[in-house]
Design an enzyme around this catalytic site. Sequence first.
Site, short mmCIF file in Angstrom:
data_model
loop_
_atom_site.label_atom_id
_atom_site.label_comp_id
_atom_site.label_asym_id
_atom_site.label_seq_id
_atom_site.Cartn_x
_atom_site.Cartn_y
_atom_site.Cartn_z
N HIS A 58 0.85 -1.21 0.19
CA HIS A 58 0.10 -0.08 -0.08
C HIS A 58 0.95 1.38 -0.01
O HIS A 58 1.04 1.75 1.02
CB HIS A 58 -0.95 -0.17 1.23
CG HIS A 58 -2.20 0.96 1.07
ND1 HIS A 58 -3.26 0.95 1.50
CD2 HIS A 58 -1.82 2.35 0.61
CE1 HIS A 58 -3.96 1.79 1.64
NE2 HIS A 58 -3.13 2.97 0.82
N PHE A 61 2.98 6.65 -4.97
CA PHE A 61 4.20 7.33 -5.47
C PHE A 61 3.80 8.52 -6.40
O PHE A 61 4.73 9.35 -6.74
CB PHE A 61 5.11 6.39 -6.32
CG PHE A 61 6.00 5.46 -5.46
CD1 PHE A 61 6.14 5.84 -4.11
CD2 PHE A 61 6.68 4.53 -6.01
CE1 PHE A 61 6.79 4.94 -3.38
CE2 PHE A 61 7.61 3.77 -5.13
CZ PHE A 61 7.71 4.14 -3.75
N ARG A 62 2.65 8.65 -6.35
CA ARG A 62 2.31 10.16 -7.21
C ARG A 62 2.67 10.41 -8.71
O ARG A 62 2.74 11.75 -9.01
CB ARG A 62 2.56 11.25 -6.26
CG ARG A 62 2.42 11.27 -4.78
CD ARG A 62 0.97 11.29 -4.54
NE ARG A 62 0.63 11.44 -3.16
CZ ARG A 62 -0.38 10.84 -2.52
NH1 ARG A 62 -1.27 10.19 -3.12
NH2 ARG A 62 -0.54 11.22 -1.00
N ASP A 149 -8.36 3.03 -3.97
CA ASP A 149 -7.89 3.40 -2.49
C ASP A 149 -7.95 4.86 -2.56
O ASP A 149 -7.42 5.78 -3.54
CB ASP A 149 -6.40 2.82 -2.37
CG ASP A 149 -6.11 3.57 -0.89
OD1 ASP A 149 -6.65 3.62 -0.13
OD2 ASP A 149 -5.07 4.10 -1.09
N HIS A 176 -10.60 0.67 0.55
CA HIS A 176 -10.70 1.84 1.42
C HIS A 176 -12.28 2.15 1.76
O HIS A 176 -13.08 2.28 1.09
CB HIS A 176 -10.26 3.12 0.72
CG HIS A 176 -10.14 4.26 1.50
ND1 HIS A 176 -9.07 4.91 1.51
CD2 HIS A 176 -11.13 4.93 2.38
CE1 HIS A 176 -9.22 6.05 2.51
NE2 HIS A 176 -10.44 5.97 2.85
N HIS A 229 -5.74 -0.41 5.52
CA HIS A 229 -5.57 0.48 6.88
C HIS A 229 -6.78 0.51 7.78
O HIS A 229 -7.46 1.57 8.10
CB HIS A 229 -5.32 2.02 6.18
CG HIS A 229 -6.22 2.37 5.07
ND1 HIS A 229 -7.60 2.43 4.98
CD2 HIS A 229 -5.68 3.03 4.19
CE1 HIS A 229 -7.83 2.92 4.08
NE2 HIS A 229 -6.83 3.39 3.31
N ASN A 277 -6.56 9.59 6.38
CA ASN A 277 -7.85 8.91 6.30
C ASN A 277 -7.48 7.43 6.16
O ASN A 277 -6.70 6.92 5.19
CB ASN A 277 -8.43 9.23 5.00
CG ASN A 277 -8.90 10.53 4.96
OD1 ASN A 277 -8.82 11.28 5.93
ND2 ASN A 277 -9.05 11.16 3.49
N ASP A 304 0.69 2.64 3.81
CA ASP A 304 -0.15 3.96 3.25
C ASP A 304 0.62 5.05 3.13
O ASP A 304 0.24 6.04 3.31
CB ASP A 304 -1.35 4.11 4.27
CG ASP A 304 -2.34 5.04 3.39
OD1 ASP A 304 -2.10 5.36 2.24
OD2 ASP A 304 -3.25 5.51 4.10
#
Length: 422
Positions: A58, A61-62, A149, A176, A229, A277, A304
């Site tokens: 999880h 890396f954007r 997610d 999520h 999470h 979150n 996360d």
Amino acid sequence: MLIKNAHVIDPANKTDDILDILIEDGRISGLGRSLRYTGDEIIDAAGLVAAPGLVDVHTHFRDPGQTDKETLHTGALAAAAGGYTSVVCMANTLPAVDTVNTLSDILDRAAKEKIHIYQTSAVTMGREGREPVAMRELAAAGAAGFTDDGTPIMDEKLVRRAMKEAAALGKVISFHEEDPAYVWQAGVNSGRVSESMGLSGADRKAEYSMIERDLQLALETGATVDIQHVSAAESVDIIRSYKKKDKNGLIHAEATPHHFSLTEDILAEKGSLAKVNPPLRTEADRQAIIEGIKDGTLDLIATDHAPHTAEEKAGEFVKAPSGMIGLETAFALGMTNLVKTGHISIKRLIELMSVNPARLYGLNAGSLSVGAPADIVIFNPDTSWKFTEEDIHSRSKNSPFIGMTLQGKVRYTISAGRYAFP
Ligand code: DOR
């Protein structure tokens, strides 16, 4: 390469012994005492533990879209610094990973990094919860699994259909769980702390109500699911009870280092850096998560890792994005708050952070067998160290753990037989 005199902890092979590890052509070629080696790449690991490289199921890396926060390269550096040799990236990039084009671009660029980077696909186009992605095509193109997610999928029919397809494709589908009907302000638990901030917060029911729905659907459809999470005690109880009915090992669930290490009280000190979150909750929730880890209800530790810029986090709490980085602190938080406190053994920590996540995704990782890829973390279990900004390789520095003293430090990360860290 030869790793000499390491305390080898390899739960998959039930190894717990002082051994040398010989590495040739990216693979482990020998394990034993006084192995013959004529080269000059020797790691003296006396006093250190060598274990299978960590696996994070999880990570964010954007890349593409928000590379001011993280890139595949900076993310890989952060992962390696944290002892990770494999990571599974979430699909909430910009654009979202919902086409073969976007997926292939990421996988091509990821292959150039020193660690193994896997990429999930979204479940729905744009992660908007309406139109399903072409799951079969994306799986064929190398999607590691499926997840929206960051956002819950409210359409139950769509979830059932996606689970059936994931089951047919033999892929994991991850969830999520936060029903927006009970999230009045994201990132802070509804209760004492949110009230003191004048906010309504995100209620625990947002999470456990959706978990119950999705576990029922998993048993009905035969899908392998990962509940991401987990933050609330009720959620742990529900997962525990469904796992009892789950005869096929379909149900998996993640604990994050922040949810087993922190509570909502840290928000008074760290503000938006602790906004995440689902939110950090109460000490009773934290204890329930630790109990869940101990009895196997929560069978994965996942970071996360969620990079955000300093500017975004410096703004007003209600406007700041949720999430914190986690790759560089995850292992030490496990050592500090689970192992050193006597809750679990180092062996169990390695199962939760390497063996189980590798098995869930069917990765050739998570063991130190002869012939296996030489993906190895070497750490000192007893080093006490202060986590500072200088320890961060991620492009973002949004961690509430900066300034905290942690136990257990990664010394080397070897991926495919090469140094990935330092
Ligand atoms: O706090 C979070 N941030 N939770 C998530 O699930 C997504 C993540 C992000 O992408 O920033």
